[in-house]
Write a protein that holds these residues in place. Structure first.
Motif, PDB file in Angstrom:
ATOM      1  N   SER A  33      38.738   8.162   4.180  1.00 31.45           N
ATOM      2  CA  SER A  33      39.764   9.195   4.139  1.00 31.45           C
ATOM      3  C   SER A  33      39.143  10.452   3.555  1.00 31.45           C
ATOM      4  CB  SER A  33      40.939   8.757   3.264  1.00 31.45           C
ATOM      5  OG  SER A  33      41.832   9.827   3.101  1.00 31.45           O
ATOM      6  N   VAL A  34      39.148  11.518   4.330  1.00 33.54           N
ATOM      7  CA  VAL A  34      38.563  12.778   3.874  1.00 33.54           C
ATOM      8  C   VAL A  34      39.601  13.489   3.015  1.00 33.54           C
ATOM      9  CG1 VAL A  34      37.547  14.972   4.585  1.00 33.54           C
ATOM     10  CG2 VAL A  34      37.116  12.904   5.936  1.00 33.54           C
ATOM     11  N   SER A  35      39.283  13.665   1.747  1.00 33.89           N
ATOM     12  CA  SER A  35      40.176  14.341   0.811  1.00 33.89           C
ATOM     13  C   SER A  35      40.138  15.850   1.040  1.00 33.89           C
ATOM     14  CB  SER A  35      39.748  14.061  -0.633  1.00 33.89           C
ATOM     15  OG  SER A  35      39.901  12.693  -0.932  1.00 33.89           O
ATOM     16  N   ALA A  36      41.170  16.504   0.552  1.00 35.11           N
ATOM     17  CA  ALA A  36      41.215  17.967   0.579  1.00 35.11           C
ATOM     18  C   ALA A  36      40.865  18.480  -0.815  1.00 35.11           C
ATOM     19  CB  ALA A  36      42.607  18.432   0.967  1.00 35.11           C
ATOM     20  N   THR A  37      40.259  19.660  -0.869  1.00 38.11           N
ATOM     21  CA  THR A  37      39.929  20.275  -2.148  1.00 38.11           C
ATOM     22  C   THR A  37      39.976  21.788  -2.027  1.00 38.11           C
ATOM     23  OG1 THR A  37      38.302  20.393  -3.947  1.00 38.11           O
ATOM     24  CG2 THR A  37      37.410  20.273  -1.716  1.00 38.11           C
ATOM     25  N   SER A  38      40.166  22.424  -3.168  1.00 38.31           N
ATOM     26  CA  SER A  38      40.122  23.888  -3.189  1.00 38.31           C
ATOM     27  C   SER A  38      38.786  24.389  -3.741  1.00 38.31           C
ATOM     28  CB  SER A  38      41.274  24.449  -4.033  1.00 38.31           C
ATOM     29  OG  SER A  38      41.132  24.048  -5.383  1.00 38.31           O
ATOM     30  N   ARG A  39      37.874  23.474  -4.083  1.00 43.93           N
ATOM     31  CA  ARG A  39      36.565  23.925  -4.577  1.00 43.93           C
ATOM     32  C   ARG A  39      35.684  24.345  -3.412  1.00 43.93           C
ATOM     33  NH1 ARG A  39      32.466  20.713  -3.297  1.00 43.93           N
ATOM     34  NH2 ARG A  39      32.542  18.462  -3.483  1.00 43.93           N
ATOM     35  N   GLN A  40      34.623  25.056  -3.740  1.00 46.64           N
ATOM     36  CA  GLN A  40      33.666  25.492  -2.730  1.00 46.64           C
ATOM     37  C   GLN A  40      32.764  24.330  -2.311  1.00 46.64           C
ATOM     38  OE1 GLN A  40      33.420  28.679  -1.266  1.00 46.64           O
ATOM     39  NE2 GLN A  40      35.422  28.718  -2.249  1.00 46.64           N
ATOM     40  N   PRO A  41      32.304  24.330  -1.050  1.00 48.72           N
ATOM     41  CA  PRO A  41      31.350  23.282  -0.631  1.00 48.72           C
ATOM     42  C   PRO A  41      30.076  23.340  -1.476  1.00 48.72           C
ATOM     43  CG  PRO A  41      32.189  24.512   1.256  1.00 48.72           C
ATOM     44  CD  PRO A  41      32.659  25.233   0.027  1.00 48.72           C
ATOM     45  N   ARG A  42      29.493  22.155  -1.729  1.00 47.82           N
ATOM     46  CA  ARG A  42      28.210  22.047  -2.443  1.00 47.82           C
ATOM     47  C   ARG A  42      27.133  21.681  -1.441  1.00 47.82           C
ATOM     48  NH1 ARG A  42      30.504  17.906  -6.251  1.00 47.82           N
ATOM     49  NH2 ARG A  42      31.736  19.094  -7.712  1.00 47.82           N
ATOM     50  N   GLY A  43      25.989  22.279  -1.574  1.00 45.16           N
ATOM     51  CA  GLY A  43      24.837  21.902  -0.737  1.00 45.16           C
ATOM     52  C   GLY A  43      25.167  21.992   0.743  1.00 45.16           C
ATOM     53  N   THR A  44      25.033  20.852   1.436  1.00 43.69           N
ATOM     54  CA  THR A  44      25.233  20.819   2.894  1.00 43.69           C
ATOM     55  C   THR A  44      26.601  20.288   3.293  1.00 43.69           C
ATOM     56  OG1 THR A  44      24.236  18.625   3.014  1.00 43.69           O
ATOM     57  CG2 THR A  44      22.741  20.515   3.300  1.00 43.69           C
ATOM     58  N   GLU A  45      27.540  20.222   2.341  1.00 49.64           N
ATOM     59  CA  GLU A  45      28.876  19.707   2.650  1.00 49.64           C
ATOM     60  C   GLU A  45      29.526  20.524   3.765  1.00 49.64           C
ATOM     61  OE1 GLU A  45      30.386  17.734  -1.533  1.00 49.64           O
ATOM     62  OE2 GLU A  45      30.852  19.838  -1.158  1.00 49.64           O
ATOM     63  N   GLN A  46      30.240  19.795   4.645  1.00 47.16           N
ATOM     64  CA  GLN A  46      30.890  20.443   5.783  1.00 47.16           C
ATOM     65  C   GLN A  46      32.383  20.160   5.773  1.00 47.16           C
ATOM     66  OE1 GLN A  46      28.737  18.578   8.995  1.00 47.16           O
ATOM     67  NE2 GLN A  46      27.371  20.330   9.187  1.00 47.16           N
ATOM     68  N   ASN A  47      33.155  21.165   6.204  1.00 48.08           N
ATOM     69  CA  ASN A  47      34.607  21.015   6.296  1.00 48.08           C
ATOM     70  C   ASN A  47      34.958  19.889   7.263  1.00 48.08           C
ATOM     71  OD1 ASN A  47      37.257  21.909   5.582  1.00 48.08           O
ATOM     72  ND2 ASN A  47      37.432  22.840   7.602  1.00 48.08           N
ATOM     73  N   GLY A  48      35.838  18.978   6.805  1.00 51.41           N
ATOM     74  CA  GLY A  48      36.265  17.869   7.646  1.00 51.41           C
ATOM     75  C   GLY A  48      35.329  16.671   7.603  1.00 51.41           C
ATOM     76  N   VAL A  49      34.208  16.793   6.923  1.00 47.48           N
ATOM     77  CA  VAL A  49      33.257  15.679   6.811  1.00 47.48           C
ATOM     78  C   VAL A  49      33.333  15.112   5.393  1.00 47.48           C
ATOM     79  CG1 VAL A  49      30.840  14.938   7.008  1.00 47.48           C
ATOM     80  CG2 VAL A  49      31.769  16.654   8.590  1.00 47.48           C
ATOM     81  N   GLU A  50      32.842  15.847   4.409  1.00 47.47           N
ATOM     82  CA  GLU A  50      32.947  15.390   3.018  1.00 47.47           C
ATOM     83  C   GLU A  50      34.340  15.662   2.442  1.00 47.47           C
ATOM     84  OE1 GLU A  50      28.678  15.848   3.906  1.00 47.47           O
ATOM     85  OE2 GLU A  50      30.361  17.215   4.134  1.00 47.47           O
ATOM     86  N   TYR A  51      34.879  16.829   2.768  1.00 47.69           N
ATOM     87  CA  TYR A  51      36.204  17.256   2.312  1.00 47.69           C
ATOM     88  C   TYR A  51      36.807  18.181   3.353  1.00 47.69           C
ATOM     89  CZ  TYR A  51      35.174  15.842  -2.529  1.00 47.69           C
ATOM     90  OH  TYR A  51      34.873  15.133  -3.648  1.00 47.69           O
ATOM     91  N   TRP A  52      38.136  18.360   3.242  1.00 44.73           N
ATOM     92  CA  TRP A  52      38.806  19.481   3.892  1.00 44.73           C
ATOM     93  C   TRP A  52      38.835  20.565   2.823  1.00 44.73           C
ATOM     94  CZ3 TRP A  52      39.209  19.251   8.871  1.00 44.73           C
ATOM     95  CH2 TRP A  52      39.366  18.013   9.495  1.00 44.73           C
ATOM     96  N   PHE A  53      38.182  21.683   3.088  1.00 45.87           N
ATOM     97  CA  PHE A  53      38.095  22.765   2.106  1.00 45.87           C
ATOM     98  C   PHE A  53      39.178  23.808   2.383  1.00 45.87           C
ATOM     99  CE2 PHE A  53      33.804  20.984   2.220  1.00 45.87           C
ATOM    100  CZ  PHE A  53      33.567  20.795   0.866  1.00 45.87           C
ATOM    101  N   PHE A  54      40.047  24.022   1.380  1.00 46.15           N
ATOM    102  CA  PHE A  54      41.107  25.014   1.472  1.00 46.15           C
ATOM    103  C   PHE A  54      40.980  25.973   0.294  1.00 46.15           C
ATOM    104  CE2 PHE A  54      43.593  21.137   3.054  1.00 46.15           C
ATOM    105  CZ  PHE A  54      43.406  21.434   4.393  1.00 46.15           C
ATOM    106  N   SER A  55      41.485  27.183   0.455  1.00 45.79           N
ATOM    107  CA  SER A  55      41.599  28.078  -0.695  1.00 45.79           C
ATOM    108  C   SER A  55      42.684  27.500  -1.610  1.00 45.79           C
ATOM    109  CB  SER A  55      41.998  29.481  -0.236  1.00 45.79           C
ATOM    110  OG  SER A  55      43.332  29.453   0.259  1.00 45.79           O
ATOM    111  N   ALA A  56      42.701  27.933  -2.864  1.00 47.53           N
ATOM    112  CA  ALA A  56      43.742  27.466  -3.790  1.00 47.53           C
ATOM    113  C   ALA A  56      45.132  27.841  -3.261  1.00 47.53           C
ATOM    114  CB  ALA A  56      43.512  28.037  -5.190  1.00 47.53           C
TER     115      ALA A  56
END
Length: 188
Positions: A33-56
């Protein structure tokens, strides 16, 4: 399998992601299950892979729209959560969901899913070992590591809220213990 979930939670640096990836490699019927977060990606993290990245702000909008099974403001303005759409997507495929979440998220998921969930708390053998692992990982600043270590000490008090506590002192032993817990739960 009907809608089972497996929850792995741990303080940062306990080896949770390594153990989750090992379990996933053995169980093709499981899906992360890919969690959502408001933090910035680290290193090679990609949206929808490690996390769903959203603004706060986007995260808050989704909270207001009741789009999360659970969420937590881990640090001020830093959100993590589980999207209802992610749970439904995996169950629609007939797969078992595996969660790799922070400790409070794990407690909230267990409350939400109840008997459909196996919850496992992974901990490093000591706070000193946790600090060493975080430094060796090389992804965080010294300030961030200090913050994570302080948070880990508090998170360890949640261990008794999980079905099982797995101490990751020796990774191969931890792998075998995790395999046995998961296999036992799936065979019920």
């Amino acid at each position: 399998m009907n809608n089972k979930v497996i929850i792995f939670s741990a303080p940062s640096g306990s080896g949770k992601s390594t153990i989750v990836n090992h379990i996933l490699s053995l169980h093709p019927e499981m899906e992360f299950s890919v969690s959502a977060t408001s933090r910035q990606p680290r290193g090679t993290e990609q949206n929808g892979v490690e996390y769903w990245f959203f603004s706060a702000d986007e995260f808050r909008r989704r909270i207001a729209a009741d789009e999360f099974v659970e969420y937590e403001e881990v640090y001020e303005g830093s959100f993590y959560g589980t999207l209802k759409s992610e749970v439904q997507r995996i169950w629609d495929k007939g797969n078992v969901i595996i969660f790799d979440v922070d400790v409070k998220g794990g407690v909230n998921l267990k409350k939400y899913f109840g008997d459909k969930a196996l919850s496992v708390f992974i901990q490093a053998p000591s706070v000193e070992e946790l600090r060493r692992r975080l430094v060796a990982r090389g992804t965080d600043t010294p300030e961030a590591i200090a913050k994570r270590v302080a948070k880990a000490s508090e998170e360890m008090t949640y261990a008794d809220k999980f079905d099982h506590v797995l101490v990751n002192d020796d990774l191969q032993v931890a792998f075998r213990e995790a395999e046995a817990l998961v296999d036992g739960f799936l065979s019920d």
